[in-house]
Design a protein around this motif. Sequence first.
Motif, PDB file in Angstrom:
ATOM      1  N   VAL A 127      34.482  37.421 -33.388  1.00 14.33           N
ATOM      2  CA  VAL A 127      35.818  36.865 -33.577  1.00 14.33           C
ATOM      3  C   VAL A 127      35.730  35.370 -33.860  1.00 14.33           C
ATOM      4  O   VAL A 127      36.240  34.874 -34.858  1.00 14.33           O
ATOM      5  CB  VAL A 127      36.707  37.140 -32.344  1.00 14.33           C
ATOM      6  N   THR A 128      35.082  34.656 -32.969  1.00 15.01           N
ATOM      7  CA  THR A 128      34.922  33.219 -33.135  1.00 15.01           C
ATOM      8  C   THR A 128      33.842  32.749 -32.170  1.00 15.01           C
ATOM      9  O   THR A 128      33.201  33.564 -31.494  1.00 15.01           O
ATOM     10  CB  THR A 128      36.247  32.484 -32.871  1.00 15.01           C
ATOM     11  N   LEU A 182      29.905  32.998 -27.793  1.00  9.38           N
ATOM     12  CA  LEU A 182      30.292  33.832 -28.926  1.00  9.38           C
ATOM     13  C   LEU A 182      31.339  34.841 -28.471  1.00  9.38           C
ATOM     14  O   LEU A 182      31.101  35.629 -27.559  1.00  9.38           O
ATOM     15  CB  LEU A 182      29.059  34.555 -29.476  1.00  9.38           C
ATOM     16  N   HIS A 183      32.510  34.827 -29.116  1.00  7.42           N
ATOM     17  CA  HIS A 183      33.604  35.727 -28.752  1.00  7.42           C
ATOM     18  C   HIS A 183      33.518  36.984 -29.615  1.00  7.42           C
ATOM     19  O   HIS A 183      33.524  36.906 -30.848  1.00  7.42           O
ATOM     20  CB  HIS A 183      34.953  35.042 -28.960  1.00  7.42           C
ATOM     21  N   LEU A 184      33.440  38.144 -28.949  1.00  7.51           N
ATOM     22  CA  LEU A 184      33.311  39.429 -29.624  1.00  7.51           C
ATOM     23  C   LEU A 184      34.501  40.315 -29.317  1.00  7.51           C
ATOM     24  O   LEU A 184      35.123  40.200 -28.259  1.00  7.51           O
ATOM     25  CB  LEU A 184      32.026  40.141 -29.191  1.00  7.51           C
ATOM     26  N   SER A 185      34.780  41.225 -30.229  1.00 11.87           N
ATOM     27  CA  SER A 185      35.740  42.295 -29.985  1.00 11.87           C
ATOM     28  C   SER A 185      34.990  43.607 -30.063  1.00 11.87           C
ATOM     29  O   SER A 185      34.508  43.995 -31.142  1.00 11.87           O
ATOM     30  CB  SER A 185      36.869  42.268 -31.017  1.00 11.87           C
ATOM     31  N   PHE A 212      25.317  34.055 -36.556  1.00 14.18           N
ATOM     32  CA  PHE A 212      26.482  34.915 -36.763  1.00 14.18           C
ATOM     33  C   PHE A 212      27.655  34.113 -37.317  1.00 14.18           C
ATOM     34  O   PHE A 212      27.774  32.902 -37.084  1.00 14.18           O
ATOM     35  CB  PHE A 212      26.889  35.596 -35.452  1.00 14.18           C
ATOM     36  N   ASP A 213      28.547  34.830 -38.014  1.00 13.89           N
ATOM     37  CA  ASP A 213      29.778  34.255 -38.544  1.00 13.89           C
ATOM     38  C   ASP A 213      30.948  35.126 -38.121  1.00 13.89           C
ATOM     39  O   ASP A 213      30.778  36.334 -37.868  1.00 13.89           O
ATOM     40  CB  ASP A 213      29.728  34.199 -40.074  1.00 13.89           C
ATOM     41  N   PRO A 214      32.159  34.563 -38.039  1.00 15.07           N
ATOM     42  CA  PRO A 214      33.334  35.389 -37.758  1.00 15.07           C
ATOM     43  C   PRO A 214      33.445  36.535 -38.765  1.00 15.07           C
ATOM     44  O   PRO A 214      33.252  36.343 -39.965  1.00 15.07           O
ATOM     45  CB  PRO A 214      34.495  34.397 -37.891  1.00 15.07           C
ATOM     46  N   GLU A 229      37.994  45.542 -26.598  1.00 14.47           N
ATOM     47  CA  GLU A 229      37.727  44.725 -25.428  1.00 14.47           C
ATOM     48  C   GLU A 229      37.136  43.380 -25.857  1.00 14.47           C
ATOM     49  O   GLU A 229      36.270  43.318 -26.737  1.00 14.47           O
ATOM     50  CB  GLU A 229      36.746  45.435 -24.484  1.00 14.47           C
ATOM     51  N   THR A 230      37.610  42.317 -25.247  1.00 10.44           N
ATOM     52  CA  THR A 230      37.111  40.985 -25.557  1.00 10.44           C
ATOM     53  C   THR A 230      35.894  40.674 -24.699  1.00 10.44           C
ATOM     54  O   THR A 230      35.925  40.824 -23.486  1.00 10.44           O
ATOM     55  CB  THR A 230      38.202  39.930 -25.309  1.00 10.44           C
TER      56      THR A 230
END
Length: 760
Positions: A649-650, A656-659, A628-630, A663-664
């Motif tokens: 997200v990053t 892996l940070h998702l939105s 995955f990529d931002p 919600e984070t």
Amino acid sequence: MSTEPETTEDAEPGAPGAGSTSAGGTGSGTGGGETGAARPASAEEALAGSENAPADTGQAADAGGGDAGTPQVSEAEAELRAQQVERERIEQRKAEKKAPIASGTKLSGKAADLLAAVRAVESGEKPSATVFEEPPPAPRRSAPAPERRPRPATPEPVSVPAGPAPEAVRAVRQVLGEGGAPEVLAPQAAAVLGEDADEQLRADPWQLLRIAGVRPEQADGFARALLGDECGPDDARRGRAVTGWLLEQAALAGHTVLEMPALLAALAQRGVPEPDSAVQDAIAEGEALVFQDALEGEAGAPAPAPADGEGAEEDEERPVRVLVGLERYAMAEESLADGLARLVNSAPKQDGSAEEWERAAAAAQGSAAELIRAVAGQGLVLHTGGEASQAEPAALLTAARSLGLRAWAATHGPIGRNRFAALLRRSGQAVDAPGQAEEVPADSPVATVSGLIAGLEGPGRDTDGALDLDLLVVLDAPQLDVETAALLTESLPDGARLVLAGDPAVLWSAGPGRVFADLLAARICPQVASRRPDPGPLGELVSGIGIGELNQVEAPGKEVVIVPVRDAGEAVHRTVQLVVDSVPRAIGVPAEETQVITPGHGGAVGTRALNAALKERLNPGPGRFGGFDPGDRIVHSPAPGRALPGRVVTADAEGLHLSCEGETVVVPKERVEQSVRHGWALTAHQAVGSRWPAVVVVLPGDAAQALSRPWVYTAFGRADRHLSVVHGVEQALPRAVAEVPAKPRTTRLPVLLAPQISGT
């Protein structure tokens, strides 16, 4: 096509063992065969551009369940903890019963390839729902003022089993290596079988079937390698293990139980020489439960009890059907029946006078008024209708809160939650259907079902552990499986009202059971059918599909467009054209608001291939973070049957940070491959409960067998403003709509409800 049960449309198989459409131009519609467009036109005239090179294909990581653990409590972990707390309460009530129900061993597993099991969901064990018993009524209290509304509370921490010890994993890895099984399965095997997993596997190699994704033929090879000449198809250990595996596969297909003849036939097909003995052994060992239900009479009613004076012998001769199931689902269904009977047989709290309820109903219109009147005097009410009908539960919620009730709504997913919250804010205005969703405000009385159970959303719980509310309206009710429905019903306090609302024509739940359909058929409570039609050409098209008709519709604003294709390569190419260029240019809907829906994950035009092609055009990158990529569009599956659309997200050391809908979510790197996949293209099961401004439904030629009326209804019904159909199945589409209903599921809920409901 992939067979991942929580996300694919192959999730409803039966019991184990068992002319071309023209392209539509401006004003085009859909239809069967050659009647699917107002006039013949090229695909370019419809929407697509002039490019013609097929996109490359690729694979995204398999999705699965798993908690997104972070230094804070994740939603999946909180849901697990909440379920464990709920289980302790239920077990206490069960112990008070005079005749407690025998329990058996829980099994886990999903149909998948053995090597793919490494990436499959480690779904864990949900609590075995048990028999409900009514607690003493809670003291009556007035509704709190808005500023004093109870805030969501995290459940009390409970001990979560630690992972397997390293030495246990090493011992299991050695056994797997000796048997020729992938050693990467060692952590799963040690977690499922316990500290002595290596000894269990040596003593009974078919215990490998308890590991997610392992199939009988693979377990047979493992057993032959370990046992040598001692291994044979007539081994009692094999019969028991295959019986449990078949029941687990049946649950993945939606059945809570299997009829004995179907199970015996499936065992015979799997090479078990004495199927009856295998089933009896599994029952004796507590690995399965057996039930005898009286055969239904006419109109689906249970067989009547013998009249006075009839002897016991005549009663014993009454025909029955013998059913076998796993404990967790059988007990959940019995618990659900008890909880629903409690709601139906007990009077709801007298919140507001009859005159106040009647004034609220009089202020509403049509079937919304009927719904308010039904809820005023009943503890359980069913509401049916399409997307536009959600205005009626919104009117009910507004009226109930104006009368001082602590009223909440719960949806299947966050997109539905945000859309309903937006509708609720506009409920006083003349609105025919929900518009584009916004983020849900902090004080909105709308939550997701999973968030409500986990305690991360909603009103929180009172001192008795029940939800702190007077009225709960559950939208997307067809998506409730028996375990989730049992947890919700048990969580309601005495005197509360429950409204189950939804569209009965959509796909059923990913988990076992058909709760909403069973309740509609049982007719144990008031049912309010909305008379509010979905508007426009899309509403007309989807309404026709619901009754088995694929009609041609007038679409002057290009609301519906058909793009015929000849092969898989062209289907991928046209789909990318529509999303990237044609729909934004001709309809004005950007690519990020357009959703692609296809029948399955695998194949040349599955979600993996489509997502790879769409990523190449919309967000190319090396996939540095687990592929995955931002900026990548994703779908996160924190638990089987749940799909949260979002974006990357990053990524950092935490994961892996998702939105996801505001919600984070942080997914640990070791869970990314199992619980995150690209989300430009979804299956209909992943998309149910959500809607988008534009939808592109892709029907490649090899998808004909996967199509059914509920699938087409669900996929086409996800579009708000525009629907493009990349059509390569020719007459299979109208045939599926007209002739292929939902696949039947074997359940016990109607039989369990009948003797508990007054007057049935």
